[in-house]
Write a protein that holds these residues in place. Structure first.
Motif, PDB file in Angstrom:
ATOM      1  N   GLU A  53       0.835  -1.210   0.000  1.00 27.71           N
ATOM      2  CA  GLU A  53       0.000   0.000   0.000  1.00 27.71           C
ATOM      3  C   GLU A  53       0.868   1.258   0.000  1.00 27.71           C
ATOM      4  N   THR A  60      -5.682   0.501  -4.043  1.00 28.00           N
ATOM      5  CA  THR A  60      -6.271   0.204  -2.740  1.00 28.00           C
ATOM      6  C   THR A  60      -5.778  -1.163  -2.254  1.00 28.00           C
ATOM      7  N   LYS A  61      -5.996  -1.418  -0.973  1.00 27.22           N
ATOM      8  CA  LYS A  61      -5.647  -2.716  -0.397  1.00 27.22           C
ATOM      9  C   LYS A  61      -6.342  -3.840  -1.181  1.00 27.22           C
TER      10      LYS A  61
END
Length: 85
Positions: A53, A60-61
């Motif tokens: 990240e 995004t994660k």
């Protein structure tokens, strides 16, 4: 920080996957050159989702998890656990 990717890989697997493959290629090549992180006949690199990240702030994660799963499902990346603890 600059990120690069192979256009053919991006067309075949996705842009994030291509960027991540470039990242893995760099670190695995570096580890091979330094003869470190060699297990089961292969050179390895490692990172956490949290670290990814930070490295890929435009993803995004969930996108990172999906990209990694995609590459693993295709057999392009393999996983292992060589943590001594």
């Amino acid at each position: 920080m600059e990120h690069h990717f192979d256009v053919d890989l991006a067309k075949e697997y996705g842009i994030l996957e291509a960027v991540m493959l470039n990242h893995f290629w760099f670190w695995i090549s570096k580890n091979e050159a330094n003869d470190q992180y060699y297990h089961d006949g292969k050179y390895w690199t490692y990172n956490s989702i949290k670290a990814f990240e930070q490295m890929f702030p435009y993803a995004t994660k969930k996108q990172i998890r999906v990209a990694l799963s995609h590459l693993i499902d295709l057999g392009i990346l393999i996983t292992g656990n060589y943590n001594t603890s």
